[in-house]
Design a protein around this motif. Structure first.
Motif, PDB file in Angstrom:
ATOM      1  N   UNK A 181      16.123 -11.061  44.220  1.00  0.00           N
ATOM      2  CA  UNK A 181      17.043  -9.966  43.908  1.00  0.00           C
ATOM      3  C   UNK A 181      18.110  -9.847  44.992  1.00  0.00           C
ATOM      4  N   UNK A 182      17.698  -9.906  46.249  1.00  0.00           N
ATOM      5  CA  UNK A 182      18.667  -9.836  47.347  1.00  0.00           C
ATOM      6  C   UNK A 182      19.682 -10.980  47.271  1.00  0.00           C
ATOM      7  N   UNK A 183      19.194 -12.192  47.012  1.00  0.00           N
ATOM      8  CA  UNK A 183      20.082 -13.348  46.914  1.00  0.00           C
ATOM      9  C   UNK A 183      21.064 -13.183  45.765  1.00  0.00           C
ATOM     10  N   UNK A 184      20.566 -12.708  44.628  1.00  0.00           N
ATOM     11  CA  UNK A 184      21.408 -12.500  43.449  1.00  0.00           C
ATOM     12  C   UNK A 184      22.493 -11.468  43.728  1.00  0.00           C
ATOM     13  N   UNK A 185      22.124 -10.357  44.341  1.00  0.00           N
ATOM     14  CA  UNK A 185      23.097  -9.301  44.628  1.00  0.00           C
ATOM     15  C   UNK A 185      24.117  -9.754  45.665  1.00  0.00           C
TER      16      UNK A 185
END
Length: 233
Positions: A95-99
Protein backbone atom coordinates in the motif's frame (compact mmCIF):
# COMPACT_ATOMS: atom_id res chain seq x y z
CA UNK A 1 -27.29 -6.03 8.74
CA UNK A 2 -24.51 -4.70 10.93
CA UNK A 3 -22.33 -3.48 8.04
CA UNK A 4 -23.37 -0.83 5.53
CA UNK A 5 -22.46 -1.18 1.85
CA UNK A 6 -21.67 1.41 -0.82
CA UNK A 7 -21.95 -1.41 -3.38
CA UNK A 8 -22.24 -5.19 -3.42
CA UNK A 9 -21.09 -6.09 -6.93
CA UNK A 10 -17.90 -7.55 -8.34
CA UNK A 11 -15.16 -5.58 -10.07
CA UNK A 12 -16.84 -5.93 -13.46
CA UNK A 13 -20.08 -4.30 -12.29
CA UNK A 14 -21.08 -0.72 -11.49
CA UNK A 15 -21.55 -1.53 -7.78
CA UNK A 16 -18.10 -2.08 -6.33
CA UNK A 17 -18.09 -4.00 -3.05
CA UNK A 18 -16.97 -1.58 -0.30
CA UNK A 19 -18.46 -1.27 3.20
CA UNK A 20 -18.39 0.81 6.39
CA UNK A 21 -19.58 0.94 9.99
CA UNK A 22 -19.65 3.49 12.79
CA UNK A 23 -18.66 1.86 16.11
CA UNK A 24 -20.07 3.13 19.39
CA UNK A 25 -19.41 5.70 20.66
CA UNK A 26 -19.74 7.28 17.18
CA UNK A 27 -16.59 9.37 16.98
CA UNK A 28 -14.85 7.10 14.46
CA UNK A 29 -15.65 5.88 10.95
CA UNK A 30 -14.36 2.47 9.85
CA UNK A 31 -14.18 1.73 6.11
CA UNK A 32 -13.47 -1.59 4.38
CA UNK A 33 -11.78 -0.88 1.03
CA UNK A 34 -12.58 2.09 -1.20
CA UNK A 35 -13.04 2.09 -4.96
CA UNK A 36 -12.97 5.31 -6.96
CA UNK A 37 -16.53 4.37 -7.95
CA UNK A 38 -17.63 4.85 -4.32
CA UNK A 39 -15.57 7.92 -3.38
CA UNK A 40 -18.37 10.36 -4.21
CA UNK A 41 -20.83 8.37 -2.08
CA UNK A 42 -18.42 8.45 0.84
CA UNK A 43 -17.88 12.22 0.61
CA UNK A 44 -21.64 12.77 0.78
CA UNK A 45 -21.40 11.33 4.31
CA UNK A 46 -18.99 14.14 5.32
CA UNK A 47 -16.35 11.82 6.81
CA UNK A 48 -14.33 14.81 8.04
CA UNK A 49 -16.92 15.17 10.84
CA UNK A 50 -15.56 12.08 12.56
CA UNK A 51 -12.66 12.23 14.98
CA UNK A 52 -10.73 9.50 13.14
CA UNK A 53 -11.19 7.47 9.96
CA UNK A 54 -9.78 3.96 9.70
CA UNK A 55 -9.62 2.28 6.30
CA UNK A 56 -9.11 -1.50 6.24
CA UNK A 57 -7.70 -2.94 3.02
CA UNK A 58 -8.41 -6.53 1.94
CA UNK A 59 -6.12 -6.64 -1.12
CA UNK A 60 -4.74 -4.44 -3.89
CA UNK A 61 -7.18 -4.91 -6.79
CA UNK A 62 -8.52 -1.65 -8.21
CA UNK A 63 -12.17 -2.24 -7.29
CA UNK A 64 -11.00 -2.26 -3.65
CA UNK A 65 -8.25 0.39 -3.56
CA UNK A 66 -8.53 2.80 -6.51
CA UNK A 67 -10.22 5.54 -4.45
CA UNK A 68 -7.86 5.49 -1.47
CA UNK A 69 -5.19 7.89 -2.75
CA UNK A 70 -7.61 10.62 -3.80
CA UNK A 71 -9.59 10.21 -0.57
CA UNK A 72 -6.43 10.72 1.47
CA UNK A 73 -5.50 13.82 -0.51
CA UNK A 74 -8.98 15.31 -0.28
CA UNK A 75 -9.27 14.77 3.46
CA UNK A 76 -5.76 16.17 4.07
CA UNK A 77 -5.76 19.18 1.79
CA UNK A 78 -9.40 20.20 2.17
CA UNK A 79 -10.04 19.32 5.82
CA UNK A 80 -6.66 18.71 7.45
CA UNK A 81 -7.72 15.20 8.50
CA UNK A 82 -5.45 12.16 8.45
CA UNK A 83 -6.60 8.68 7.39
CA UNK A 84 -5.33 5.57 9.16
CA UNK A 85 -4.76 2.73 6.66
CA UNK A 86 -5.13 -0.69 8.32
CA UNK A 87 -3.92 -4.05 6.99
CA UNK A 88 -1.50 -6.86 7.88
CA UNK A 89 2.15 -5.78 7.83
CA UNK A 90 3.09 -7.33 4.45
CA UNK A 91 0.13 -5.75 2.68
CA UNK A 92 0.91 -2.37 4.24
CA UNK A 93 4.26 -2.39 2.42
CA UNK A 94 2.45 -2.75 -0.92
CA UNK A 95 0.00 0.00 0.00
CA UNK A 96 2.80 2.42 0.87
CA UNK A 97 4.60 1.67 -2.40
CA UNK A 98 1.39 2.12 -4.39
CA UNK A 99 0.57 5.45 -2.75
CA UNK A 100 4.12 6.76 -3.11
CA UNK A 101 4.04 5.93 -6.81
CA UNK A 102 1.00 8.19 -7.13
CA UNK A 103 2.61 11.01 -5.11
CA UNK A 104 0.41 10.44 -2.04
CA UNK A 105 2.92 11.18 0.70
CA UNK A 106 0.98 13.20 3.30
CA UNK A 107 -2.30 12.75 5.11
CA UNK A 108 -2.14 9.14 6.17
CA UNK A 109 -0.56 6.75 8.61
CA UNK A 110 -0.45 2.95 8.59
CA UNK A 111 -1.30 0.48 11.31
CA UNK A 112 -0.86 -3.29 11.47
CA UNK A 113 -4.39 -4.73 11.70
CA UNK A 114 -3.37 -7.52 14.06
CA UNK A 115 -1.82 -5.04 16.51
CA UNK A 116 -4.80 -2.71 16.30
CA UNK A 117 -7.14 -5.66 16.90
CA UNK A 118 -5.95 -5.86 20.49
CA UNK A 119 -6.66 -2.21 21.26
CA UNK A 120 -9.55 -1.06 19.05
CA UNK A 121 -13.04 -1.55 20.44
CA UNK A 122 -14.11 -3.15 17.15
CA UNK A 123 -11.19 -5.57 16.87
CA UNK A 124 -10.43 -6.16 13.20
CA UNK A 125 -8.38 -9.35 13.26
CA UNK A 126 -7.14 -10.36 9.82
CA UNK A 127 -8.03 -13.70 8.23
CA UNK A 128 -5.62 -14.82 5.45
CA UNK A 129 -7.40 -16.25 2.44
CA UNK A 130 -6.84 -17.47 -1.13
CA UNK A 131 -7.79 -15.23 -4.05
CA UNK A 132 -5.57 -14.76 -7.12
CA UNK A 133 -2.17 -16.44 -7.66
CA UNK A 134 -0.57 -13.04 -8.24
CA UNK A 135 -1.62 -11.87 -4.77
CA UNK A 136 -0.72 -15.04 -2.90
CA UNK A 137 -0.33 -14.19 0.78
CA UNK A 138 -1.66 -10.66 0.20
CA UNK A 139 -5.44 -11.21 0.48
CA UNK A 140 -7.37 -11.01 3.73
CA UNK A 141 -10.76 -11.06 5.35
CA UNK A 142 -11.42 -9.55 8.79
CA UNK A 143 -13.31 -10.36 11.97
CA UNK A 144 -14.85 -7.39 13.73
CA UNK A 145 -16.66 -7.01 17.06
CA UNK A 146 -19.19 -4.25 16.51
CA UNK A 147 -21.33 -3.17 19.46
CA UNK A 148 -21.12 -6.62 21.03
CA UNK A 149 -21.76 -8.57 17.84
CA UNK A 150 -19.22 -10.54 15.82
CA UNK A 151 -18.93 -9.92 12.07
CA UNK A 152 -16.81 -11.99 9.69
CA UNK A 153 -16.01 -10.31 6.36
CA UNK A 154 -14.44 -12.51 3.69
CA UNK A 155 -12.90 -9.95 1.37
CA UNK A 156 -12.35 -11.53 -2.05
CA UNK A 157 -11.89 -15.28 -1.71
CA UNK A 158 -11.98 -18.47 -3.72
CA UNK A 159 -12.35 -20.67 -0.64
CA UNK A 160 -14.64 -20.97 2.36
CA UNK A 161 -12.39 -22.87 4.76
CA UNK A 162 -10.38 -20.04 6.39
CA UNK A 163 -13.53 -18.48 7.84
CA UNK A 164 -15.17 -21.54 9.35
CA UNK A 165 -13.34 -21.41 12.72
CA UNK A 166 -14.42 -17.77 13.16
CA UNK A 167 -18.07 -18.51 12.39
CA UNK A 168 -18.69 -20.63 15.47
CA UNK A 169 -19.42 -17.53 17.52
CA UNK A 170 -20.24 -15.07 14.73
CA UNK A 171 -23.47 -13.16 14.31
CA UNK A 172 -23.05 -12.20 10.64
CA UNK A 173 -20.95 -13.54 7.76
CA UNK A 174 -20.39 -11.49 4.60
CA UNK A 175 -19.11 -13.70 1.77
CA UNK A 176 -17.71 -13.08 -1.71
CA UNK A 177 -19.67 -15.23 -4.17
CA UNK A 178 -19.85 -15.79 -7.92
CA UNK A 179 -22.70 -17.27 -9.92
CA UNK A 180 -20.79 -17.42 -13.19
CA UNK A 181 -17.05 -17.12 -13.67
CA UNK A 182 -15.86 -18.29 -10.27
CA UNK A 183 -12.15 -19.05 -10.73
CA UNK A 184 -10.67 -16.63 -8.17
CA UNK A 185 -14.01 -16.11 -6.41
CA UNK A 186 -16.10 -18.68 -4.55
CA UNK A 187 -18.45 -20.26 -7.08
CA UNK A 188 -21.99 -20.83 -5.85
CA UNK A 189 -22.20 -24.53 -6.63
CA UNK A 190 -24.76 -26.93 -5.11
CA UNK A 191 -22.10 -28.07 -2.65
CA UNK A 192 -21.28 -24.52 -1.54
CA UNK A 193 -24.99 -23.70 -1.31
CA UNK A 194 -25.59 -26.67 0.99
CA UNK A 195 -22.74 -25.53 3.27
CA UNK A 196 -24.08 -21.98 3.39
CA UNK A 197 -27.60 -23.18 4.20
CA UNK A 198 -26.22 -25.13 7.16
CA UNK A 199 -24.19 -22.11 8.28
CA UNK A 200 -27.28 -19.90 8.05
CA UNK A 201 -28.90 -21.96 10.80
CA UNK A 202 -26.70 -20.23 13.39
CA UNK A 203 -25.18 -17.20 11.65
CA UNK A 204 -26.75 -14.64 9.29
CA UNK A 205 -25.14 -15.17 5.86
CA UNK A 206 -24.97 -12.25 3.43
CA UNK A 207 -23.55 -12.63 -0.07
CA UNK A 208 -21.54 -9.81 -1.65
CA UNK A 209 -19.13 -9.00 -4.52
CA UNK A 210 -21.71 -10.62 -6.81
CA UNK A 211 -21.23 -10.96 -10.57
CA UNK A 212 -24.88 -11.70 -11.44
CA UNK A 213 -27.48 -10.49 -8.94
CA UNK A 214 -30.42 -12.11 -10.70
CA UNK A 215 -28.77 -15.52 -10.89
CA UNK A 216 -27.62 -15.44 -7.24
CA UNK A 217 -31.05 -14.28 -6.03
CA UNK A 218 -32.64 -17.18 -7.88
CA UNK A 219 -30.20 -19.74 -6.46
CA UNK A 220 -30.70 -18.67 -2.82
CA UNK A 221 -34.47 -18.28 -3.10
CA UNK A 222 -36.34 -20.01 -0.27
CA UNK A 223 -33.18 -20.29 1.86
CA UNK A 224 -32.06 -18.27 4.88
CA UNK A 225 -29.22 -16.74 2.85
CA UNK A 226 -29.49 -13.12 1.76
CA UNK A 227 -27.74 -10.64 -0.50
CA UNK A 228 -26.00 -7.77 1.28
CA UNK A 229 -28.13 -4.70 0.63
CA UNK A 230 -26.70 -1.40 -0.59
CA UNK A 231 -27.29 1.70 1.55
CA UNK A 232 -29.52 4.39 0.13
CA UNK A 233 -27.12 7.28 -0.54
Amino acid sequence: MILNFFGNGSGFTDSHNNAWFIPAPPQNMVLIDLSMLNLGKLLKMEPWKYEKTYLYVTHMHDDHTSGIGLFIQYMWYCHGREITIVAPAGLLDDIRTNLAGRDVVDGYSCMDSDKLAHSACWGGQSIPTVHTPGLDGKCFGYMFRIDGRVVVYSGDTAVLGPYLPYLRKADEFYLDISAGYGKVHLLLTDEVLDKLIKLSEHVSVYLMHIDDMTAVADIIKNTGIRIASVADM
